[in-house]
Design a protein around this motif. Structure first.
Motif, mmCIF file in Angstrom:
data_model
loop_
_atom_site.group_PDB
_atom_site.id
_atom_site.type_symbol
_atom_site.label_atom_id
_atom_site.label_comp_id
_atom_site.label_asym_id
_atom_site.label_seq_id
_atom_site.Cartn_x
_atom_site.Cartn_y
_atom_site.Cartn_z
ATOM 1 N N LEU A 296 -2.081 4.968 14.939
ATOM 2 C CA LEU A 296 -2.432 3.584 14.656
ATOM 3 C C LEU A 296 -3.865 3.325 15.069
ATOM 4 O O LEU A 296 -4.349 3.894 16.046
ATOM 5 N N ARG A 297 -4.520 2.471 14.309
ATOM 6 C CA ARG A 297 -5.818 1.943 14.742
ATOM 7 C C ARG A 297 -5.952 0.519 14.240
ATOM 8 O O ARG A 297 -5.459 0.164 13.173
ATOM 9 N N ARG A 298 -6.585 -0.279 15.068
ATOM 10 C CA ARG A 298 -6.873 -1.666 14.704
ATOM 11 C C ARG A 298 -8.200 -1.674 13.959
ATOM 12 O O ARG A 298 -9.200 -1.203 14.472
ATOM 13 N N ARG A 299 -8.191 -2.225 12.759
ATOM 14 C CA ARG A 299 -9.408 -2.221 11.950
ATOM 15 C C ARG A 299 -10.470 -3.160 12.507
ATOM 16 O O ARG A 299 -11.651 -2.959 12.272
ATOM 17 N N SER A 300 -10.082 -4.168 13.248
ATOM 18 C CA SER A 300 -11.068 -5.087 13.813
ATOM 19 C C SER A 300 -11.888 -4.428 14.913
ATOM 20 O O SER A 300 -12.988 -4.861 15.211
ATOM 21 N N LEU B 294 4.629 -8.738 7.515
ATOM 22 C CA LEU B 294 3.847 -7.540 7.233
ATOM 23 C C LEU B 294 3.486 -7.458 5.756
ATOM 24 O O LEU B 294 4.322 -7.679 4.883
ATOM 25 N N GLU B 295 2.235 -7.142 5.490
ATOM 26 C CA GLU B 295 1.750 -6.976 4.123
ATOM 27 C C GLU B 295 0.986 -5.661 4.053
ATOM 28 O O GLU B 295 0.099 -5.407 4.868
ATOM 29 N N ILE B 296 1.335 -4.810 3.092
ATOM 30 C CA ILE B 296 0.612 -3.559 2.888
ATOM 31 C C ILE B 296 -0.525 -3.839 1.918
ATOM 32 O O ILE B 296 -0.299 -4.211 0.772
ATOM 33 N N VAL B 297 -1.744 -3.663 2.394
ATOM 34 C CA VAL B 297 -2.930 -3.982 1.604
ATOM 35 C C VAL B 297 -3.374 -2.785 0.773
ATOM 36 O O VAL B 297 -3.757 -2.930 -0.383
ATOM 37 N N ASP B 298 -3.312 -1.597 1.359
ATOM 38 C CA ASP B 298 -3.799 -0.400 0.673
ATOM 39 C C ASP B 298 -3.066 0.816 1.196
ATOM 40 O O ASP B 298 -2.544 0.821 2.319
ATOM 41 N N ARG B 299 -3.063 1.849 0.372
ATOM 42 C CA ARG B 299 -2.436 3.126 0.729
ATOM 43 C C ARG B 299 -3.393 4.215 0.277
ATOM 44 O O ARG B 299 -3.849 4.200 -0.860
ATOM 45 N N THR C 135 -0.308 9.978 5.220
ATOM 46 C CA THR C 135 -0.727 8.879 4.366
ATOM 47 C C THR C 135 -1.146 7.750 5.287
ATOM 48 O O THR C 135 -0.497 7.490 6.292
ATOM 49 N N VAL C 136 -2.235 7.084 4.948
ATOM 50 C CA VAL C 136 -2.738 5.972 5.748
ATOM 51 C C VAL C 136 -2.408 4.672 5.032
ATOM 52 O O VAL C 136 -2.744 4.506 3.859
ATOM 53 N N LEU C 137 -1.705 3.790 5.728
ATOM 54 C CA LEU C 137 -1.391 2.465 5.205
ATOM 55 C C LEU C 137 -2.291 1.445 5.886
ATOM 56 O O LEU C 137 -2.312 1.369 7.119
ATOM 57 N N HIS C 138 -3.011 0.671 5.095
ATOM 58 C CA HIS C 138 -3.775 -0.456 5.639
ATOM 59 C C HIS C 138 -2.847 -1.663 5.546
ATOM 60 O O HIS C 138 -2.443 -2.066 4.464
ATOM 61 N N CYS C 139 -2.487 -2.206 6.696
ATOM 62 C CA CYS C 139 -1.517 -3.304 6.768
ATOM 63 C C CYS C 139 -2.150 -4.546 7.376
ATOM 64 O O CYS C 139 -3.060 -4.456 8.194
ATOM 65 N N ARG C 140 -1.628 -5.680 6.975
ATOM 66 C CA ARG C 140 -2.017 -6.956 7.585
ATOM 67 C C ARG C 140 -0.756 -7.554 8.187
ATOM 68 O O ARG C 140 0.236 -7.769 7.492
ATOM 69 N N ALA C 141 -0.795 -7.790 9.475
ATOM 70 C CA ALA C 141 0.349 -8.353 10.183
ATOM 71 C C ALA C 141 -0.147 -9.460 11.094
ATOM 72 O O ALA C 141 -0.937 -9.198 12.010
ATOM 73 N N ASN D 241 -2.302 -11.884 10.744
ATOM 74 C CA ASN D 241 -3.756 -12.030 10.710
ATOM 75 C C ASN D 241 -4.505 -10.924 11.444
ATOM 76 O O ASN D 241 -5.634 -11.108 11.866
ATOM 77 N N GLU D 242 -3.876 -9.780 11.632
ATOM 78 C CA GLU D 242 -4.532 -8.626 12.236
ATOM 79 C C GLU D 242 -4.424 -7.457 11.268
ATOM 80 O O GLU D 242 -3.360 -7.185 10.726
ATOM 81 N N ASP D 243 -5.542 -6.787 11.025
ATOM 82 C CA ASP D 243 -5.547 -5.620 10.155
ATOM 83 C C ASP D 243 -5.315 -4.368 10.985
ATOM 84 O O ASP D 243 -5.995 -4.141 11.986
ATOM 85 N N LEU D 244 -4.347 -3.573 10.542
ATOM 86 C CA LEU D 244 -3.990 -2.326 11.211
ATOM 87 C C LEU D 244 -3.983 -1.213 10.185
ATOM 88 O O LEU D 244 -3.773 -1.453 8.993
ATOM 89 N N GLU D 245 -4.173 0.000 10.655
ATOM 90 C CA GLU D 245 -3.949 1.166 9.821
ATOM 91 C C GLU D 245 -2.925 2.037 10.526
ATOM 92 O O GLU D 245 -3.027 2.276 11.724
ATOM 93 N N LEU D 246 -1.935 2.468 9.763
ATOM 94 C CA LEU D 246 -0.886 3.346 10.267
ATOM 95 C C LEU D 246 -0.969 4.647 9.490
ATOM 96 O O LEU D 246 -0.998 4.634 8.255
ATOM 97 N N ALA D 247 -1.002 5.771 10.183
ATOM 98 C CA ALA D 247 -1.005 7.084 9.549
ATOM 99 C C ALA D 247 0.303 7.766 9.886
ATOM 100 O O ALA D 247 0.691 7.844 11.055
ATOM 101 N N MET D 248 0.998 8.209 8.856
ATOM 102 C CA MET D 248 2.304 8.844 9.065
ATOM 103 C C MET D 248 2.545 9.935 8.045
ATOM 104 O O MET D 248 1.995 9.906 6.950
ATOM 105 N N THR D 249 3.390 10.886 8.431
ATOM 106 C CA THR D 249 3.752 11.992 7.553
ATOM 107 C C THR D 249 4.697 11.482 6.461
ATOM 108 O O THR D 249 5.247 10.381 6.576
ATOM 109 N N PRO D 250 4.908 12.255 5.394
ATOM 110 C CA PRO D 250 5.733 11.776 4.278
ATOM 111 C C PRO D 250 7.147 11.343 4.672
ATOM 112 O O PRO D 250 7.644 10.321 4.191
#
Length: 143
Positions: free
Chosen positions: A33-37, A80-85, A101-107, A109-118
């Motif tokens: 996980l990483r916080r995009r902000s 939770l909203e998935i913005v990009d994959r 796969t990296v998911l750019h999520c908005r939860a 009002n905070e942007d997060l990226e989650l990286a996970m295996t298939p």
């Protein structure tokens, strides 16, 4: 004095190892996980390894190198909203397990990226889509 510091370091490492084993045995999955902000959009810094656990409508993420008892980040499924994959960039390959796969999520009002295996990604998306009956809000794919 050195012996005491060495003993303390060993105890802390043991605590982290026991904590990870307990989280994984309780149904945890490996997620980065990483916080995009916290980082620039083109930066590859800020990725942290952790264990994610599903708790009803909440996804609790525990940072692997944290001494906290509770989760570091809590994500509510209903907000939770998935913005990009996307696939990881070549610069991110050192920080994220392959293949991920990296998911750019908005939860909340905070942007997060989650990286996970298939396999973990399939479970995460299934959890998002499986809201309880009668609930009108839930997983949204950003357009």
């Amino acid at each position: 004095m050195v012996e005491i510091l060495l003993l303390l370091a060993c105890l802390l490492l043991c605590w982290l190892a026991i904590r990870r084993v307990r989280l994984m045995r309780g149904g945890g999955v490996d997620v980065c996980l990483r916080r995009r902000s916290a980082v620039a959009r083109d930066s590859v810094a800020g990725w942290h390894f952790g264990v994610g656990r599903y708790r009803g409508d909440e996804f609790a993420w525990y940072r692997l190198t944290s001494f906290r008892f509770g989760p570091t980040v809590r994500i509510d499924r209903t907000g939770l909203e998935i913005v990009d994959r996307r696939a990881p960039t070549s610069e991110e390959n050192y920080a994220i397990p392959q293949p991920s796969t990296v998911l750019h999520c908005r939860a909340e009002n905070e942007d997060l990226e989650l990286a996970m295996t298939p396999g973990v990604l399939t479970g995460f998306l299934s959890w998002l889509e499986a809201s309880p009956p009668g609930r009108t809000t839930g997983y949204r794919q950003a357009s």
